[in-house]
Design a protein around this motif. Structure first.
Motif, PDB file in Angstrom:
ATOM      1  N   ALA A   1       1.313  -4.741   2.279  1.00 29.55           N
ATOM      2  CA  ALA A   1       2.340  -4.244   3.185  1.00 29.55           C
ATOM      3  C   ALA A   1       2.560  -2.746   2.993  1.00 29.55           C
ATOM      4  CB  ALA A   1       3.651  -4.991   2.962  1.00 29.55           C
ATOM      5  N   VAL A   2       2.450  -2.285   1.750  1.00 32.55           N
ATOM      6  CA  VAL A   2       2.666  -0.858   1.477  1.00 32.55           C
ATOM      7  C   VAL A   2       1.535  -0.027   2.057  1.00 32.55           C
ATOM      8  CG1 VAL A   2       2.867   0.874  -0.347  1.00 32.55           C
ATOM      9  CG2 VAL A   2       4.059  -1.289  -0.567  1.00 32.55           C
ATOM     10  N   VAL A   3       0.296  -0.427   1.819  1.00 28.30           N
ATOM     11  CA  VAL A   3      -0.842   0.341   2.315  1.00 28.30           C
ATOM     12  C   VAL A   3      -0.933   0.245   3.838  1.00 28.30           C
ATOM     13  CG1 VAL A   3      -3.362   0.556   2.236  1.00 28.30           C
ATOM     14  CG2 VAL A   3      -2.086   0.147   0.144  1.00 28.30           C
ATOM     15  N   ALA A   4      -0.537  -0.900   4.397  1.00 32.15           N
ATOM     16  CA  ALA A   4      -0.582  -1.067   5.851  1.00 32.15           C
ATOM     17  C   ALA A   4       0.280  -0.020   6.551  1.00 32.15           C
ATOM     18  CB  ALA A   4      -0.128  -2.465   6.243  1.00 32.15           C
ATOM     19  N   TRP A   6       0.797   2.974   5.737  1.00 31.41           N
ATOM     20  CA  TRP A   6       0.126   4.270   5.721  1.00 31.41           C
ATOM     21  C   TRP A   6      -1.105   4.254   6.618  1.00 31.41           C
ATOM     22  CZ3 TRP A   6      -4.299   5.983   2.540  1.00 31.41           C
ATOM     23  CH2 TRP A   6      -4.480   7.359   2.582  1.00 31.41           C
ATOM     24  N   VAL A   7      -1.795   3.115   6.668  1.00 26.67           N
ATOM     25  CA  VAL A   7      -3.019   3.007   7.438  1.00 26.67           C
ATOM     26  C   VAL A   7      -2.732   2.857   8.933  1.00 26.67           C
ATOM     27  CG1 VAL A   7      -5.094   1.601   7.782  1.00 26.67           C
ATOM     28  CG2 VAL A   7      -4.269   2.051   5.482  1.00 26.67           C
ATOM     29  N   LEU A   8      -1.654   2.185   9.267  1.00 27.96           N
ATOM     30  CA  LEU A   8      -1.299   1.982  10.670  1.00 27.96           C
ATOM     31  C   LEU A   8      -1.023   3.313  11.363  1.00 27.96           C
ATOM     32  CD1 LEU A   8       1.241  -0.981  10.449  1.00 27.96           C
ATOM     33  CD2 LEU A   8      -1.051  -1.060  11.403  1.00 27.96           C
ATOM     34  N   PRO A   9      -1.318   3.406  12.644  1.00 28.10           N
ATOM     35  CA  PRO A   9      -0.881   4.595  13.383  1.00 28.10           C
ATOM     36  C   PRO A   9       0.642   4.729  13.281  1.00 28.10           C
ATOM     37  CG  PRO A   9      -2.412   3.291  14.691  1.00 28.10           C
ATOM     38  CD  PRO A   9      -2.091   2.476  13.468  1.00 28.10           C
ATOM     39  N   GLU A  10       1.106   5.958  13.283  1.00 27.50           N
ATOM     40  CA  GLU A  10       2.537   6.200  13.081  1.00 27.50           C
ATOM     41  C   GLU A  10       3.395   5.477  14.114  1.00 27.50           C
ATOM     42  OE1 GLU A  10       5.635   9.845  12.167  1.00 27.50           O
ATOM     43  OE2 GLU A  10       3.644  10.311  12.928  1.00 27.50           O
ATOM     44  N   ILE A  11       2.931   5.398  15.344  1.00 28.54           N
ATOM     45  CA  ILE A  11       3.715   4.746  16.386  1.00 28.54           C
ATOM     46  C   ILE A  11       3.869   3.254  16.097  1.00 28.54           C
ATOM     47  CG2 ILE A  11       1.751   4.368  17.938  1.00 28.54           C
ATOM     48  CD1 ILE A  11       5.164   5.410  19.202  1.00 28.54           C
ATOM     49  N   ALA A  48      19.868   6.332   6.985  1.00 26.48           N
ATOM     50  CA  ALA A  48      19.432   5.476   5.881  1.00 26.48           C
ATOM     51  C   ALA A  48      18.240   4.628   6.320  1.00 26.48           C
ATOM     52  CB  ALA A  48      20.574   4.589   5.402  1.00 26.48           C
ATOM     53  N   ALA A  49      18.308   4.080   7.518  1.00 23.76           N
ATOM     54  CA  ALA A  49      17.196   3.267   8.036  1.00 23.76           C
ATOM     55  C   ALA A  49      15.941   4.121   8.199  1.00 23.76           C
ATOM     56  CB  ALA A  49      17.592   2.630   9.364  1.00 23.76           C
ATOM     57  N   ILE A  50      16.094   5.318   8.709  1.00 26.44           N
ATOM     58  CA  ILE A  50      14.947   6.213   8.899  1.00 26.44           C
ATOM     59  C   ILE A  50      14.365   6.628   7.553  1.00 26.44           C
ATOM     60  CG2 ILE A  50      14.297   8.535   9.671  1.00 26.44           C
ATOM     61  CD1 ILE A  50      16.229   8.020  12.060  1.00 26.44           C
ATOM     62  N   MET A  51      15.226   6.954   6.598  1.00 32.58           N
ATOM     63  CA  MET A  51      14.732   7.352   5.280  1.00 32.58           C
ATOM     64  C   MET A  51      13.969   6.210   4.614  1.00 32.58           C
ATOM     65  SD  MET A  51      17.606   9.901   3.651  1.00 32.58           S
ATOM     66  CE  MET A  51      18.942   8.741   3.710  1.00 32.58           C
ATOM     67  N   LEU A  52      14.495   4.995   4.699  1.00 25.95           N
ATOM     68  CA  LEU A  52      13.788   3.857   4.115  1.00 25.95           C
ATOM     69  C   LEU A  52      12.444   3.625   4.806  1.00 25.95           C
ATOM     70  CD1 LEU A  52      16.759   1.407   3.523  1.00 25.95           C
ATOM     71  CD2 LEU A  52      15.390   2.566   1.780  1.00 25.95           C
ATOM     72  N   ALA A  53      12.422   3.752   6.119  1.00 25.53           N
ATOM     73  CA  ALA A  53      11.166   3.591   6.856  1.00 25.53           C
ATOM     74  C   ALA A  53      10.175   4.690   6.485  1.00 25.53           C
ATOM     75  CB  ALA A  53      11.437   3.596   8.360  1.00 25.53           C
ATOM     76  N   ASN A  54      10.649   5.903   6.315  1.00 22.76           N
ATOM     77  CA  ASN A  54       9.766   7.012   5.946  1.00 22.76           C
ATOM     78  C   ASN A  54       9.244   6.838   4.526  1.00 22.76           C
ATOM     79  OD1 ASN A  54       8.491   9.497   6.694  1.00 22.76           O
ATOM     80  ND2 ASN A  54       9.918  10.542   5.328  1.00 22.76           N
ATOM     81  N   ILE A  55      10.080   6.354   3.631  1.00 22.32           N
ATOM     82  CA  ILE A  55       9.629   6.078   2.262  1.00 22.32           C
ATOM     83  C   ILE A  55       8.562   4.986   2.289  1.00 22.32           C
ATOM     84  CG2 ILE A  55      10.339   5.092   0.041  1.00 22.32           C
ATOM     85  CD1 ILE A  55      13.045   6.598   0.483  1.00 22.32           C
ATOM     86  N   TRP A  56       8.827   3.931   3.057  1.00 17.42           N
ATOM     87  CA  TRP A  56       7.845   2.849   3.196  1.00 17.42           C
ATOM     88  C   TRP A  56       6.527   3.399   3.732  1.00 17.42           C
ATOM     89  CZ3 TRP A  56       6.636   0.621   8.255  1.00 17.42           C
ATOM     90  CH2 TRP A  56       5.756  -0.451   8.189  1.00 17.42           C
ATOM     91  N   ARG A  57       6.612   4.274   4.703  1.00 15.69           N
ATOM     92  CA  ARG A  57       5.418   4.834   5.343  1.00 15.69           C
ATOM     93  C   ARG A  57       4.631   5.727   4.381  1.00 15.69           C
ATOM     94  NH1 ARG A  57       1.714   5.438   8.749  1.00 15.69           N
ATOM     95  NH2 ARG A  57       1.501   7.205  10.122  1.00 15.69           N
ATOM     96  N   GLY A  58       5.295   6.464   3.511  1.00 15.80           N
ATOM     97  CA  GLY A  58       4.609   7.424   2.653  1.00 15.80           C
ATOM     98  C   GLY A  58       4.281   6.945   1.252  1.00 15.80           C
ATOM     99  N   THR A  59       4.772   5.781   0.869  1.00 10.70           N
ATOM    100  CA  THR A  59       4.581   5.302  -0.494  1.00 10.70           C
ATOM    101  C   THR A  59       3.113   5.097  -0.843  1.00 10.70           C
ATOM    102  OG1 THR A  59       6.764   4.279  -0.533  1.00 10.70           O
ATOM    103  CG2 THR A  59       5.151   3.436  -2.092  1.00 10.70           C
ATOM    104  N   ALA A  60       2.341   4.549   0.057  1.00 12.62           N
ATOM    105  CA  ALA A  60       0.935   4.262  -0.245  1.00 12.62           C
ATOM    106  C   ALA A  60       0.162   5.542  -0.564  1.00 12.62           C
ATOM    107  CB  ALA A  60       0.284   3.534   0.920  1.00 12.62           C
ATOM    108  N   PHE A  61       0.422   6.599   0.173  1.00  9.52           N
ATOM    109  CA  PHE A  61      -0.269   7.861  -0.093  1.00  9.52           C
ATOM    110  C   PHE A  61       0.039   8.337  -1.507  1.00  9.52           C
ATOM    111  CE2 PHE A  61      -0.324  12.507  -0.184  1.00  9.52           C
ATOM    112  CZ  PHE A  61      -1.657  12.729   0.129  1.00  9.52           C
TER     113      PHE A  61
END
Length: 181
Positions: A1-4, A6-11, A48-61
């Motif tokens: 789920a974490v790598v997904a 980062w790999v998924l298109p941002e949209i 808070a929701a955006i920050m959590l989503a952004n953290i989720w999105r960038g964690t894999a990198f």
């Protein structure tokens, strides 16, 4: 789920985060099943929701950068410290972190600059709302230039964003120079 994320298109990742935090989304379904309240996260706590989503999105990198950096720490050095009686915390503080400091600084610079430029995630989740509560400089530049038709003001906001990025970039480059062993 974490790598997904980062790999998924941002949209796609943005729509997944929207579905998770929306009023009838996954998070509220889980909370409701546990007997907790179900706030409208995107209205009550948009940043808070955006920050959590952004953290989720960038964690894999970040995980990949740190894994590669840790693989470059020579085993002989940590083994010698262990034989000298260093505890796990001492090995971490005095051997591992100093040896991966350039990677930490590089990762910090990259995620900071990426975070400054987040647009799609915010636009899909909240479009800068409610009442501009989640408007950031990229969203403001877009709104001013394309929604309100003030290209000059939108360009000025984007220019300020570039200057902020330059300041952070220069600070991190200086940090990187100091981080070299």
């Amino acid at each position: 789920a974490v790598v997904a994320a980062w790999v998924l298109p941002e949209i796609v990742a943005a729509f997944a985060a929207y579905a998770y935090f929306s009023r009838d989304g996954t998070l509220n379904q889980l909370l409701g099943g546990l007997g907790f309240g179900q706030p409208d996260w995107l209205y009550s706590f948009p940043m808070a929701a955006i920050m959590l989503a952004n953290i989720w999105r960038g964690t894999a990198f970040s995980m990949l950068v740190y894994r590669a950096a840790l693989d470059e720490v020579p085993g002989e050095v940590t083994e010698a410290a262990l034989m000298d009686g260093a505890t796990g915390w001492q090995r971490l503080a005095f051997i591992t972190i100093p040896m991966i400091r350039p990677s930490i600084a590089t990762n910090l610079m990259l995620i900071t600059l990426q975070t400054l430029a987040v647009f799609t995630l915010i636009w899909v989740m909240t479009a800068g709302g409610p009442a501009n509560a989640s408007t950031t400089l990229p969203v403001l530049a877009y709104q001013e230039a394309f929604k309100f038709g003030d290209i000059g003001y939108g360009t000025a906001v984007a220019s300020v964003l570039i200057l902020i990025g330059l300041v952070f970039g220069a600070a991190y480059i200086r940090l990187l120079r100091e981080a070299k062993p």
